[in-house]
Design an enzyme around this catalytic site. Structure first.
Site, mmCIF file in Angstrom:
data_model
loop_
_atom_site.group_PDB
_atom_site.id
_atom_site.type_symbol
_atom_site.label_atom_id
_atom_site.label_comp_id
_atom_site.label_asym_id
_atom_site.label_seq_id
_atom_site.Cartn_x
_atom_site.Cartn_y
_atom_site.Cartn_z
ATOM 1 N N GLY A 13 0.810 -1.208 0.000
ATOM 2 C CA GLY A 13 0.000 0.000 0.000
ATOM 3 C C GLY A 13 0.842 1.255 0.000
ATOM 4 N N GLY A 15 -0.357 4.403 0.160
ATOM 5 C CA GLY A 15 -1.220 5.511 0.576
ATOM 6 C C GLY A 15 -0.459 6.414 1.535
ATOM 7 N N PHE A 16 -1.199 7.134 2.365
ATOM 8 C CA PHE A 16 -0.550 8.074 3.279
ATOM 9 C C PHE A 16 0.443 7.383 4.220
ATOM 10 C CE2 PHE A 16 -4.372 10.676 2.268
ATOM 11 C CZ PHE A 16 -3.709 11.813 1.866
ATOM 12 N N GLU A 173 -18.565 17.637 2.000
ATOM 13 C CA GLU A 173 -17.798 18.341 0.971
ATOM 14 C C GLU A 173 -18.373 18.086 -0.406
ATOM 15 O OE1 GLU A 173 -13.849 16.942 2.154
ATOM 16 O OE2 GLU A 173 -13.484 18.904 3.073
ATOM 17 N N ASP A 302 -5.891 2.986 7.966
ATOM 18 C CA ASP A 302 -7.275 2.505 7.970
ATOM 19 C C ASP A 302 -7.372 0.988 8.106
ATOM 20 O OD1 ASP A 302 -7.799 5.120 7.468
ATOM 21 O OD2 ASP A 302 -8.892 4.821 5.598
#
Lengths: 424, 424
Positions: A13, A15-16, A173, A302
């Site tokens: 992964g 991601g962040f 949003e 997550d």
């Protein structure tokens, strides 16, 4: 350990969390690092809703993982799907291949969860990746074109009906951004129908919006969204979703555009570890982000449920993943020096959500900001964290341009319409 | 004429020609104008190859037609496919609807032509629209990822094999740009194979590249492309294209990436006028861009063959379409004032083609430019003609950034790869 005596780290992964870990770990030339991701890009997810509403382009918020870390000699980037981890033989399986590790960092993020109603998936669009965002964009843009072609306000009303489920930051949003697009930005460009006929409904089961925020900010957000033409239904449970639309208790909203921004669950590889998971499929980790008995296996972001010493587990937000990524990188380097491990501590720097142009809510510690000041804080933080110099600059220009000139210029429908094939 | 006594102008196609016409015509409030296009955007086609090679994003070169002209009160924009024109009843048919006109401007551009070998289409990708460009981009990026995953130079050589057919500006620019991407920009980001193993072949049936240019520039371009690692085959006829690859006389190039940049033909609606067409399906027009006996029907740009008083018909390039668009707009306004019509005259401002960063050829009248000066001329002209202030600025930044930092940041593969479905 590979033949050269280097320790092997596998990160699943980019991601962040994964990206922070690899950036820090790759500085150590004695580590051999493999990053496996099923996408070729690192995605700045917090701005996905602006791709969905045609303000930004995919490349504005997505950078090729190779371009970020591929030039580092001790990093191998693999575009592939990791499907299984065998923690006993320390092996990761991906694309009919496998690789061993000395350390594993599992950072595969989350996907939508339908709370046991998996048949809802086919009638909804998530907002977790670029494909989702472009699907929403396509549906929005085509619905306005179809309404204009019909020239009939009744048909237009039926077409321009959007439901968003989930009143967290993503739902808020997106709802605000769709309202801005239809009620303001494109309004003068249609002559046979009024795009402001569109109806945007935001549904939240909890008693207010933005439950993770101070109650006053949730209330403020609801009022502001309503002023902008969004119907906000809080304390409202979705009973069912089908071809007709969204069924609430005693009411049905007919629509064929439903965005699911309500629940998430960990990606399925998490379960292959065989470690205890929570009801969202997140792996329960200890204070070092490890699973029990495996100090070489880390789960972050997550994908993990980190609750050690806390009232409740940490939320699934990017700062948690980023801090954990950096923490693990430091921890592994300490391990190699035989230093004692210290547990992870999360520093909560606050939360924010935009409602529209020049309007947002933000909280940092005891500080509460709303309206223009909240939005300026949001703008600063999102530009600051956006990856890459060029992206920062083009996003800034795009925003300045689209906010001043009131435009959303990424309204490109890639497909041509065809007279014989009217499926869109 | 509609009930208000206004003259009705229908323009089919919002490309270079159609857009110029509507911009000028819409200043006359006594005209009621309808623009029909099957795409929702005006496309700056000359930069499509930079979308194909991941330097630019679709929204950098495509602007929503509505955003350009939709706010003008006397302009109706229709997203739809016009399928037929009845010149006797003055009717245009589109999307199960129809509309009448007092003046018709047909400006529907061109599509790929396979010179009677229509079965080649399934094995090739054109470069006429955004979908084509994104398809090429996807194939390029995925081929490098697959090669890297294999780690095998032989497999890599087979995968990284690209053939471009057609040595006009499009073929030259794409070949140079792919060479730059694979041999330079991404080279250091792959560790298990060398992207420079890729082989790019540019095939042209005529005796040299860029036949519309001065011979010295064609020769120069060939040498420069070869230096950059492109194999250039001029005077080479394609015998067949199939699943195996491209068959030449006595030789087959095995590849599954073939870009067709050789021939074009007018879109099929042109034939429904019933007027004489040339062998590329282009409508033969008189000095006023009219078809015989119909002074109210204009055909312009790539859809028309304009040869009146010329040695040979005008080429299918954007300046012809733009000048004709403005010419027709002025002519219609003169008609309304009962002024006498004057024939169309084309002002040739020259041609240019890029070979790579800081390298291009350009000719304007007697002036010939090549290398850096040619490229600066190209840069200036392309920025100058690019639509919209924001696009100019973001393209300039993107170029400066990607040229200085040697990057191509729009390398986003939107799909995720999956371990079970390995079709890409």
């Amino acid at each position: 350990m590979d033949e050269s005596g280097k320790k092997k780290v596998v990160i699943i992964g980019a991601g962040f969390g994964g990206l922070q870990a690899v950036k820090k770990l790759s500085q150590n030339k004695n580590l051999d690092i493999t990053v496996i991701d099923k996408k070729n890009h690192h995605l700045f997810q917090p701005l996905l809703y602006q791709v969905a509403t045609a303000v930004l382009s995919p490349a504005d918020i997505a950078i090729p993982t190779r371009s970020l870390i591929g030039e580092r000699k001790n990093v191998t980037v693999v575009l592939g799907e990791a499907t299984k981890v065998d923690i006993n033989s320390k092996t990761v399986y991906y694309q009919n291949k496998s690789t061993n590790y000395d350390y594993l960092i599992l950072a595969t993020g989350a996907k939508s969860s339908y709370f046991g109603n998996d048949h809802w998936e086919q009638y909804t669009i998530g907002l977790k990746n670029l494909k989702d965002a472009l699907k929403i964009r396509h549906k929005l843009l085509i619905s306005f074109e179809k309404a204009e072609l019909s020239g009939d306000p009744e048909i237009a009303k039926a077409l321009l009906n959007y439901v968003i489920i989930g009143g967290g930051p993503t739902g808020v949003e997106l709802a605000g951004s769709i309202a801005e697009l239809s009620h303001q930005i494109i309004r003068d460009e249609f002559h046979s129908i009024d795009p402001a006929l569109s109806k945007i409904t935001l549904i939240e089961a909890a008693p207010r919006l933005l439950m993770a925020f101070d109650p006053s900010l949730g209330e403020f957000t609801k009022r502001r969204l309503e002023t902008r033409g969004v119907e906000v239904l809080v304390g409202t449970r979705v009973v069912d979703i089908d071809k007709q639309g969204v069924h609430l208790e005693g009411k049905t909203i007919a629509t064929d555009t439903v965005v699911w921004a309500a629940g998430v669950q960990a990606n399925s590889i998490a379960a292959t570890l065989g470690a205890p998971i929570d009801r969202s499929g997140r792996v329960i980790v200890d204070e070092f982000c490890n699973i029990e008995g495996h100090p070489e296996v880390f789960v972050i972001g997550d994908t993990a449920s980190f609750g050690k010493g806390l009232e409740r587990p940490l939320p699934g937000v990017s700062p948690v993943a980023m801090q954990q990524g950096r923490y693990i990188a430091a921890l592994i380097q300490n391990d190699l020096k035989n230093k004692r491990r210290k547990g992870f501590r999360y520093t909560d720097k606050g939360s924010m959500a935009t409602i529209g142009r020049t309007d947002a809510v933000a909280q940092m510690g005891f500080l509460r900001m709303k309206g223009l000041f909240g939005w300026l804080a949001w703008l600063f933080v999102h530009l600051f964290y956006q990856v890459g110099f060029k992206n920062k600059l083009t996003i800034l220009i795009t925003w300045v341009w689209s906010y001043i000139a009131f435009r959303a210029e990424a309204r490109v429908i890639q497909d041509e319409v065809s007279a014989t094939n009217d499926k869109d």
